[in-house]
Design an enzyme around this catalytic site. Structure first.
Site, PDB file in Angstrom:
ATOM      1  N   TYR A  22       0.842  -1.199   0.000  1.00 10.92           N
ATOM      2  CA  TYR A  22       0.000   0.000   0.000  1.00 10.92           C
ATOM      3  C   TYR A  22       0.874   1.244   0.000  1.00 10.92           C
ATOM      4  O   TYR A  22       2.076   1.185   0.283  1.00 10.92           O
ATOM      5  CB  TYR A  22      -0.984   0.010   1.173  1.00 10.92           C
ATOM      6  CG  TYR A  22      -0.421   0.438   2.515  1.00 10.92           C
ATOM      7  CD1 TYR A  22      -0.506   1.774   2.940  1.00 10.92           C
ATOM      8  CD2 TYR A  22       0.163  -0.481   3.382  1.00 10.92           C
ATOM      9  CE1 TYR A  22      -0.012   2.162   4.182  1.00 10.92           C
ATOM     10  CE2 TYR A  22       0.650  -0.099   4.613  1.00 10.92           C
ATOM     11  CZ  TYR A  22       0.560   1.227   5.015  1.00 10.92           C
ATOM     12  OH  TYR A  22       1.051   1.619   6.244  1.00 10.92           O
ATOM     13  N   CYS A  23       0.260   2.376  -0.355  1.00 11.58           N
ATOM     14  CA  CYS A  23       0.980   3.651  -0.425  1.00 11.58           C
ATOM     15  C   CYS A  23       0.043   4.742   0.084  1.00 11.58           C
ATOM     16  O   CYS A  23      -0.795   4.484   0.934  1.00 11.58           O
ATOM     17  CB  CYS A  23       1.447   3.921  -1.852  1.00 11.58           C
ATOM     18  SG  CYS A  23       0.103   3.979  -3.062  1.00 11.58           S
ATOM     19  N   SER A  24       0.157   5.938  -0.454  1.00  8.98           N
ATOM     20  CA  SER A  24      -0.743   7.022  -0.043  1.00  8.98           C
ATOM     21  C   SER A  24      -2.108   6.895  -0.704  1.00  8.98           C
ATOM     22  O   SER A  24      -3.137   7.039  -0.047  1.00  8.98           O
ATOM     23  CB  SER A  24      -0.138   8.383  -0.394  1.00  8.98           C
ATOM     24  OG  SER A  24       1.017   8.640   0.365  1.00  8.98           O
TER      25      SER A  24
END
Length: 307
Positions: free
Chosen positions: A255-257
């Protein structure tokens, strides 16, 4: 399946298509940046000959509520309509590129691949093409409407036609839903590919709260990229991911932003021979959902609080 192509390989594919010895090559330009999402002006100024512009925010995502994340996946019918507007036909060789370290191109790779389309990313993007002295063109390419048929993952699974053939369910390139995250952590590695400052809570980048999902391990997406924007060699990538406790046998999700850079990391993992799931909602969804736990600090467990 090959997920990356070099400039030399792309030129070879194009020449083979011109001579009728391989399928048509469709170039898709996914110019996009988080701080400047409208990439069409750059595309119109200069792009690979014949490339069609893809609007990441409107064609590779759909707008929804904050609690769904910044860039939820598009509905399969909407994605098919977009793919046809790009001129895609079944059997085409699809190659995506950008000018941003292949991050937005990887979004297209991940979204189309899970819909049954064999798509590759031009390693190094438009910069690598220009560096070889190859021509570019300006203006807007408007292709004839294509006839490509896209299918959702459940249909592909039922047909037995998932990309790369049958794989165990836990190894499929499936979206990780928010309500699956905590259970996934019991047996897998959740990779947070944001910057260390975002992970430890020093920066929020527009999210309502700072920090990370408790138990997630930090490894910034750009660790997988060389100075000229290409992905590291698979052997180097395997060493990088091993530093985060990830090997070929590890169940891993990313996951990221906002769910874009995470797909670049999924591409890097795939290039290293490691299949990853993607939590598409990412921090933009988690941090907008009341009651979700949040960890602050450099350790996966961190100092706990809640949204």
């Amino acid at each position: 399946m090959t997920h990356l192509v070099s400039v030399a390989q792309l030129v070879h594919l194009q020449r083979s298509a011109e001579h009728g010895t391989s399928p048509a090559v469709r170039l898709l330009d996914v110019r996009w940046r988080l701080d400047s999402p409208e990439g069409r002006p750059e595309y119109v100024r200069s792009h690979l000959p014949g490339a069609v512009y893809v609007d990441l925010e409107h064609e590779l995502a759909h707008r929804s509520q904050p609690e769904d994340g910044r860039y939820p996946l598009p509905e399969i019918t909407d994605l098919e309509r977009a793919a046809r507007s790009w001129g895609l036909h079944d059997g085409d060789v699809v190659v995506a590129y950008d000018d941003n370290w292949s991050v937005p191109a990887a979004r297209l790779w991940w979204v189309l691949r899970r819909a049954g389309v064999a798509v590759r990313v031009l390693d190094g993007g438009i910069r690598s093409w220009v560096a070889e002295g190859l021509p570019v063109e300006s203006g807007d390419v408007r292709p004839a409407i294509g006839t490509a048929t896209l299918r959702d993952e459940a249909t592909l699974r039922d047909e037995g036609t998932l990309q790369d053939g049958p794989v165990p369910p836990e190894r499929e390139m499936r979206e990780l839903k928010m309500n699956e995250v905590e259970a996934f952590l019991d047996g897998g590695v959740l990779l947070d590919v944001r910057t260390p400052e975002q992970y430890n809570g020093a920066r929020t980048t527009g999210a309502p709260v700072a920090g990370h999902i408790p138990g997630a391990v930090n490894l910034p997406a750009m660790a997988a990229v060389t100075g000229d924007g290409r992905l590291q060699h698979p052997d180097v990538l395997r060493r990088i991911f091993a530093s985060a406790g990830i090997t070929a046998d590890t169940l891993v999700a990313v996951y990221c932003s906002s769910g874009v850079a995470a797909m670049h990391s999924a591409l890097a993992l795939e290039h290293a021979g490691i299949r990853a799931r993607v939590y598409v909602g990412s921090w933009s969804q988690w941090s907008n959902t009341r009651g979700r736990p949040v960890a602050i600090g450099i350790l996966p467990s961190g100092r706990l609080s809640t949204v």
